[in-house]
Design a protein around this motif. Sequence first.
Motif, PDB file in Angstrom:
ATOM      1  N   GLU A  44       0.843  -1.202   0.000  1.00  0.00           N
ATOM      2  CA  GLU A  44       0.000   0.000   0.000  1.00  0.00           C
ATOM      3  C   GLU A  44       0.876   1.249   0.000  1.00  0.00           C
ATOM      4  O   GLU A  44       0.571   2.247  -0.669  1.00  0.00           O
ATOM      5  N   ASN A  45       1.980   1.190   0.737  1.00  0.00           N
ATOM      6  CA  ASN A  45       2.934   2.297   0.761  1.00  0.00           C
ATOM      7  C   ASN A  45       3.566   2.496  -0.616  1.00  0.00           C
ATOM      8  O   ASN A  45       3.731   3.628  -1.101  1.00  0.00           O
ATOM      9  N   GLU A  74       1.145   4.022  -3.078  1.00  0.00           N
ATOM     10  CA  GLU A  74       0.901   5.439  -2.798  1.00  0.00           C
ATOM     11  C   GLU A  74       2.090   6.308  -3.188  1.00  0.00           C
ATOM     12  O   GLU A  74       1.936   7.365  -3.818  1.00  0.00           O
ATOM     13  N   LYS A  75       3.314   5.867  -2.827  1.00  0.00           N
ATOM     14  CA  LYS A  75       4.486   6.723  -2.993  1.00  0.00           C
ATOM     15  C   LYS A  75       5.386   6.322  -4.157  1.00  0.00           C
ATOM     16  O   LYS A  75       6.219   7.127  -4.599  1.00  0.00           O
ATOM     17  N   ASN A  76       5.274   5.078  -4.623  1.00  0.00           N
ATOM     18  CA  ASN A  76       6.080   4.572  -5.750  1.00  0.00           C
ATOM     19  C   ASN A  76       7.582   4.587  -5.473  1.00  0.00           C
ATOM     20  O   ASN A  76       8.384   4.625  -6.417  1.00  0.00           O
TER      21      ASN A  76
END
Length: 283
Positions: free
Chosen positions: A83-84, A87-89
Amino acid sequence: MNIYENKYRITYEAFSKFSARISKAEDTQELAVVLQSNLKYLFNFKFFRIFIKNDSESNSINVISNSIHPVEIIECLPLDYEENLLEKNIPLHFFSDGKCTERILKEKMEGDLWAWYFKYGKSELCVSLISSQEKPFVTRDVEIVNLLIDNFITKYQQLVLREELNHQNKNLLAALNVINSQKAQISKIVDQQKEVIDDRTKELKEKNKELAEISQLNAHTVREPLSRILGLIEISDYYSAEELKTEVLDHLKTSSEDLDKALKDVIERSAKAIELFSSKSPQ
């Protein structure tokens, strides 16, 4: 040639074989099996995972090193670190206590966790692995991971598209079969209706013919003796009583008998026609 150069020469040869096997995969499940059987020749890992997310679904492939169980593509939700990534790639590298694998493997698998984000068209990928300190994953192997994912996702999207097309073709074929079945039923109904119409037309022609013949009886057979009777009555004023008795009454009797016979014929034929038409009429 030093030990590292020799190692990567062997690795690229293994990758070349892996790429060739991927190109021959016939479906996504076979593609997952090819991935499982070739990963150990490319880099060190204890656990390797590809999470694929698109507009309609999210799936993952989870490979455990040296596992004898065939890998499968399963539908699932992203793990916390994924999920991180989504969101941040931003790539991740940290020591994992193994809790992330407990959710999908029912066991903890600790070690160095590496994770990368990729995007191919409408598909987002989170690629991750856990390696041990005894057999660590090294930074130089990231290039192999990139090549692997390029090859894998290209084939994966091709196979998914083929499976979708096959599914749509099956649906179209089923719809076509339904249409052909309905067309056959409609054709059968039309043929039945045509047969009914032909029967009704034939029946109407028979009725019309019978009615025409009855009408002709009325017009000629009945009218002729009636005309004679009317004519005899009209000229009776010119005859004496004796002449009426000897001449006119005989003709009048004959004409009356002819009229009676003609009327009986008409009545009998009309009754038969009514009975026949009633029996043929639809209930």
